[in-house]
Scaffold this motif. Structure first.
Motif, mmCIF file in Angstrom:
data_model
loop_
_atom_site.group_PDB
_atom_site.id
_atom_site.type_symbol
_atom_site.label_atom_id
_atom_site.label_comp_id
_atom_site.label_asym_id
_atom_site.label_seq_id
_atom_site.Cartn_x
_atom_site.Cartn_y
_atom_site.Cartn_z
ATOM 1 N N ALA A 70 0.823 -1.217 0.000
ATOM 2 C CA ALA A 70 0.000 0.000 0.000
ATOM 3 C C ALA A 70 0.855 1.264 0.000
ATOM 4 C CB ALA A 70 -0.935 -0.006 1.201
ATOM 5 N N ASP A 71 2.167 1.110 -0.121
ATOM 6 C CA ASP A 71 3.072 2.258 -0.175
ATOM 7 C C ASP A 71 2.653 3.168 -1.327
ATOM 8 O OD1 ASP A 71 5.301 3.878 0.378
ATOM 9 O OD2 ASP A 71 6.524 2.801 -1.081
ATOM 10 N N GLY A 72 2.494 4.446 -1.035
ATOM 11 C CA GLY A 72 2.073 5.395 -2.061
ATOM 12 C C GLY A 72 0.593 5.729 -1.985
ATOM 13 N N PHE A 73 -0.207 4.906 -1.287
ATOM 14 C CA PHE A 73 -1.614 5.233 -1.067
ATOM 15 C C PHE A 73 -1.668 6.164 0.137
ATOM 16 C CE2 PHE A 73 -3.067 0.757 -2.639
ATOM 17 C CZ PHE A 73 -2.698 1.083 -3.928
ATOM 18 N N VAL A 74 -2.196 7.360 -0.042
ATOM 19 C CA VAL A 74 -2.232 8.347 1.030
ATOM 20 C C VAL A 74 -3.682 8.579 1.454
ATOM 21 C CG1 VAL A 74 -1.638 10.710 1.702
ATOM 22 C CG2 VAL A 74 -0.159 9.455 0.121
ATOM 23 N N GLY A 99 -18.842 1.554 2.800
ATOM 24 C CA GLY A 99 -18.290 0.244 3.132
ATOM 25 C C GLY A 99 -16.817 0.106 2.751
ATOM 26 N N PHE A 100 -16.284 -1.089 2.928
ATOM 27 C CA PHE A 100 -14.872 -1.373 2.658
ATOM 28 C C PHE A 100 -14.711 -2.292 1.456
ATOM 29 C CE2 PHE A 100 -14.652 0.019 7.002
ATOM 30 C CZ PHE A 100 -13.395 0.579 7.138
ATOM 31 N N ASP A 101 -13.732 -1.970 0.599
ATOM 32 C CA ASP A 101 -13.266 -2.902 -0.430
ATOM 33 C C ASP A 101 -12.254 -3.804 0.255
ATOM 34 O OD1 ASP A 101 -14.707 -1.883 -2.584
ATOM 35 O OD2 ASP A 101 -13.083 -0.599 -3.291
ATOM 36 N N ASN A 102 -12.433 -5.109 0.160
ATOM 37 C CA ASN A 102 -11.522 -6.050 0.819
ATOM 38 C C ASN A 102 -10.628 -6.754 -0.189
ATOM 39 O OD1 ASN A 102 -12.302 -6.149 3.786
ATOM 40 N ND2 ASN A 102 -14.287 -6.289 2.766
ATOM 41 N N TYR A 103 -9.340 -6.747 0.107
ATOM 42 C CA TYR A 103 -8.333 -7.463 -0.663
ATOM 43 C C TYR A 103 -7.767 -8.533 0.275
ATOM 44 C CZ TYR A 103 -8.653 -3.611 -3.969
ATOM 45 O OH TYR A 103 -9.114 -2.694 -4.875
ATOM 46 N N THR A 104 -8.063 -9.793 0.002
ATOM 47 C CA THR A 104 -7.652 -10.863 0.904
ATOM 48 C C THR A 104 -6.169 -11.174 0.750
ATOM 49 O OG1 THR A 104 -8.362 -12.517 -0.711
ATOM 50 C CG2 THR A 104 -9.941 -11.916 0.982
ATOM 51 N N ALA A 105 -5.584 -11.658 1.829
ATOM 52 C CA ALA A 105 -4.175 -12.043 1.835
ATOM 53 C C ALA A 105 -4.014 -13.299 0.977
ATOM 54 C CB ALA A 105 -3.714 -12.310 3.260
ATOM 55 N N ASP A 106 -2.957 -13.320 0.148
ATOM 56 C CA ASP A 106 -2.676 -14.508 -0.653
ATOM 57 C C ASP A 106 -1.201 -14.568 -1.008
ATOM 58 O OD1 ASP A 106 -2.583 -12.407 -2.474
ATOM 59 O OD2 ASP A 106 -3.601 -13.497 -4.055
ATOM 60 N N MET A 107 -0.645 -15.777 -1.054
ATOM 61 C CA MET A 107 0.732 -16.029 -1.482
ATOM 62 C C MET A 107 1.742 -15.073 -0.847
ATOM 63 S SD MET A 107 0.435 -18.661 -3.361
ATOM 64 C CE MET A 107 1.929 -18.820 -4.291
ATOM 65 N N GLY A 108 1.628 -14.859 0.454
ATOM 66 C CA GLY A 108 2.581 -14.004 1.152
ATOM 67 C C GLY A 108 2.258 -12.522 1.081
ATOM 68 N N ASN A 109 1.217 -12.136 0.316
ATOM 69 C CA ASN A 109 0.795 -10.736 0.257
ATOM 70 C C ASN A 109 -0.201 -10.466 1.374
ATOM 71 O OD1 ASN A 109 2.233 -9.946 -2.118
ATOM 72 N ND2 ASN A 109 0.758 -11.132 -3.303
ATOM 73 N N GLY A 111 -3.370 -8.809 3.566
ATOM 74 C CA GLY A 111 -4.743 -8.432 3.277
ATOM 75 C C GLY A 111 -5.003 -6.994 3.691
ATOM 76 N N TYR A 112 -5.871 -6.333 2.942
ATOM 77 C CA TYR A 112 -6.232 -4.941 3.220
ATOM 78 C C TYR A 112 -7.738 -4.771 3.095
ATOM 79 C CZ TYR A 112 -1.332 -3.697 2.288
ATOM 80 O OH TYR A 112 0.045 -3.598 2.313
ATOM 81 N N LEU A 122 -9.639 7.918 -0.548
ATOM 82 C CA LEU A 122 -9.307 6.990 0.526
ATOM 83 C C LEU A 122 -9.499 7.649 1.893
ATOM 84 C CD1 LEU A 122 -8.148 4.175 1.235
ATOM 85 C CD2 LEU A 122 -5.866 5.180 1.057
ATOM 86 N N LYS A 123 -10.322 7.004 2.723
ATOM 87 C CA LYS A 123 -10.630 7.526 4.052
ATOM 88 C C LYS A 123 -9.931 6.705 5.140
ATOM 89 C CE LYS A 123 -14.816 6.791 5.603
ATOM 90 N NZ LYS A 123 -16.273 6.845 5.749
ATOM 91 N N GLU A 124 -9.797 5.387 4.911
ATOM 92 C CA GLU A 124 -9.193 4.507 5.909
ATOM 93 C C GLU A 124 -8.597 3.274 5.233
ATOM 94 O OE1 GLU A 124 -10.510 1.815 9.808
ATOM 95 O OE2 GLU A 124 -11.880 3.337 9.049
ATOM 96 N N ILE A 125 -7.433 2.867 5.736
ATOM 97 C CA ILE A 125 -6.803 1.613 5.310
ATOM 98 C C ILE A 125 -6.759 0.699 6.532
ATOM 99 C CG2 ILE A 125 -4.729 0.472 4.423
ATOM 100 C CD1 ILE A 125 -3.818 3.121 3.259
ATOM 101 N N ARG A 126 -7.167 -0.541 6.339
ATOM 102 C CA ARG A 126 -7.011 -1.558 7.382
ATOM 103 C C ARG A 126 -6.016 -2.596 6.853
ATOM 104 N NH1 ARG A 126 -13.166 -2.523 9.704
ATOM 105 N NH2 ARG A 126 -13.288 -0.458 10.661
ATOM 106 N N TYR A 127 -5.047 -2.915 7.682
ATOM 107 C CA TYR A 127 -4.001 -3.867 7.322
ATOM 108 C C TYR A 127 -4.197 -5.136 8.146
ATOM 109 C CZ TYR A 127 0.728 -5.803 6.804
ATOM 110 O OH TYR A 127 1.805 -6.622 6.554
#
Length: 196
Positions: A70-74, A99-109, A111-112, A122-127
């Motif tokens: 998520a580097d570069g997302f402000v 609501g939240f767009d969810n990106y699931t964790a996979d192959m060592g990446n 989740g957000y 962008l209002k909030e990032i959840r790691y």
């Protein structure tokens, strides 16, 4: 017929003797087992890596960013379209504008989850960290580790949802705040970044 029976008995006797002899040989060869100090070294290594992960959030948060993918997302600047350009369509898209767009964790990446304002900014990032080797990532971050390395939070609150209760430590980082949400004192659920 008697000769065949005698041959079978001899073969059986030799087979048993061979197994006993082989077993004795195996007993004479020392087996190397991991020692307690090796386990302690591994735990210390995991803890050091978890601390390194924890500290990787400290400086980027001053600029409204998270480290890693998520580097570069402000927060407050990056648009949803830019995030979709980099990450692709979310695995689980938001069901409402807030609501939240969810990106699931996979192959060592990791989740957000990303939340946006009405303008799509962008209002909030959840790691949520990684699923693989989680103990070296946020799974190894404890409540006491956060307080020891980030010091006293500006607030500590309890979040109740149904029968479950979580503890949220909030830290101010410039114009932003970082929230560590724990299921219990040794299980970090996720880390939030949003504007103060």
């Amino acid at each position: 017929m008697i000769e065949i029976t005698r041959m079978r008995k001899n073969i059986l006797t030799l087979s048993v003797a061979g197994l006993v002899g082989f077993g004795s040989l195996g007993a004479a060869v020392p087996t190397l087992l991991p020692s307690a100090s090796a386990a302690q070294t591994s735990a210390a290594s995991s803890s050091a890596m978890a601390r390194e992960t924890l500290m990787s959030f400290y400086k980027p948060a001053l600029n409204g960013e998270f480290p890693g993918n998520a580097d570069g997302f402000v927060v407050g600047e990056t648009k949803r379209t830019e995030i979709i350009d980099k990450f692709g369509s979310p695995n689980v898209p938001r069901s409402s504008v807030s609501g939240f767009d969810n990106y699931t964790a996979d192959m060592g990446n990791p989740g957000y989850a990303m939340s946006y304002d009405a303008s799509g900014v962008l209002k909030e990032i959840r790691y949520f960290g990684t699923n693989v080797e989680r103990q070296t990532n946020i799974g190894g971050i404890t409540l006491s580790m956060v307080k020891k390395n980030w010091y006293t939070p500006i607030s500590t609150t309890t979040i109740k949802s149904g029968g479950a209760a979580q503890t949220k430590l909030t830290y101010k980082r410039g114009k932003y705040k970082v929230e560590f949400v724990f299921n219990n004192s040794v299980e970090l659920s996720h880390i939030n970044l949003l504007k103060s």
